[in-house]
Design a protein around this motif. Structure first.
Motif: not given
Length: 256
Positions: A220-243
């Motif tokens: 799992l790319p680091e950017f996706e892992r961090i994105g998921e964490e910040r999405f759950r925290a309400g910081v990000y509205r979307h998660v950029i994924r490898a897909e």
């Protein structure tokens, strides 16, 4: 003929700044480096490079805010990547450069990985048109010397003690002036790799990314892992994924 240094963000040039001093490359930066804090750092790179006669070629490709890249990756904004690639291919066909050096895809930031893919596609198109072009990469967040790639190193710059001190001072000053996030990243790299590791600048043969092979990363790319964490925290509205990156890259590289 000068090489082309293609990077995702201002500040990446510091990882190989002595190589930059020696080769005086044309530099193209995909973004202005404002990140999520809205504080561009392109001007700081201009101030860093101007005294040594190195140009950031905004006349070749104008840097955009990071949000433009992310919007294109998410499919919520038009993609500039095809036009960028066409422009760089035209410049290569004009003989402006015969070597392309770009960020290594490390799964840390989607823009870094996208930059690597663009460099690979650029070189592919030029080679298919009969141009002889070297294609090299350097780590942005990883160790300068990868033990697993020691035998692959193509270009090496060994800094003197004075050059290393100067490089470290530049890196600290740049981070302090531009971004607390960048300072945290620099501190983490120094803690992990040590100051002496920055005294060697290695350029490796460019690697293919999973996205170009229509595959997904095995880890799992680091950017996706961090994105998921910040999405759950309400910081990000979307998660950029490898897909997202795989789909966009496949569209961009179809003509290659």
């Amino acid at each position: 003929m000068r090489p082309l240094l293609l990077v995702a963000h201002p500040g990446h040039e510091l990882r190989i700044i002595q190589w930059v001093h020696r080769t005086r490359p044309h530099i193209v930066m995909l973004t202005n480096g404002e990140g999520s804090i809205g504080q561009p750092r392109l001007e700081h790179s201009l101030q860093l490079l101007e005294p040594i006669g190195v140009q950031i070629r905004n006349d070749w490709l104008a840097s955009v805010p990071d949000s433009h890249i992310y919007g294109a990756l998410l499919g919520t904004a038009p993609s500039p990547f095809g036009a960028w690639l066409t422009r760089l291919v035209d410049l290569g066909m004009q003989g402006q450069f015969d070597t392309v050096v770009a960020d290594q895809a490390e799964g840390y930031n989607p823009s870094h990985d996208l930059c690597r893919v663009m460099a690979n596609c650029l070189v592919d198109r030029l080679r298919k048109s009969g141009k002889s072009v070297r294609s090299l990469e350097f780590p942005v967040v990883g160790p300068s010397c990868d033990p697993d790639r020691q035998s692959e190193v193509e270009d090496t710059v060994i800094l003197s003690p004075a050059e290393l001190r100067h490089k470290l001072a530049l890196m600290h000053l740049y981070a302090q002036r531009t971004s607390p996030v960048l300072k945290q990243e620099l501190d983490a790299m120094l803690a992990s790799f040590g100051e002496e590791s920055f005294g060697k600048e290695y350029l490796y043969p460019a690697s293919r990314t999973p996205y170009e092979l229509d595959e997904m990363p095995t880890v799992l790319p680091e950017f996706e892992r961090i994105g998921e964490e910040r999405f759950r925290a309400g910081v990000y509205r979307h998660v950029i994924r490898a897909e997202h990156l795989r789909r966009l890259v496949q569209d961009m590289t179809k003509p290659c």
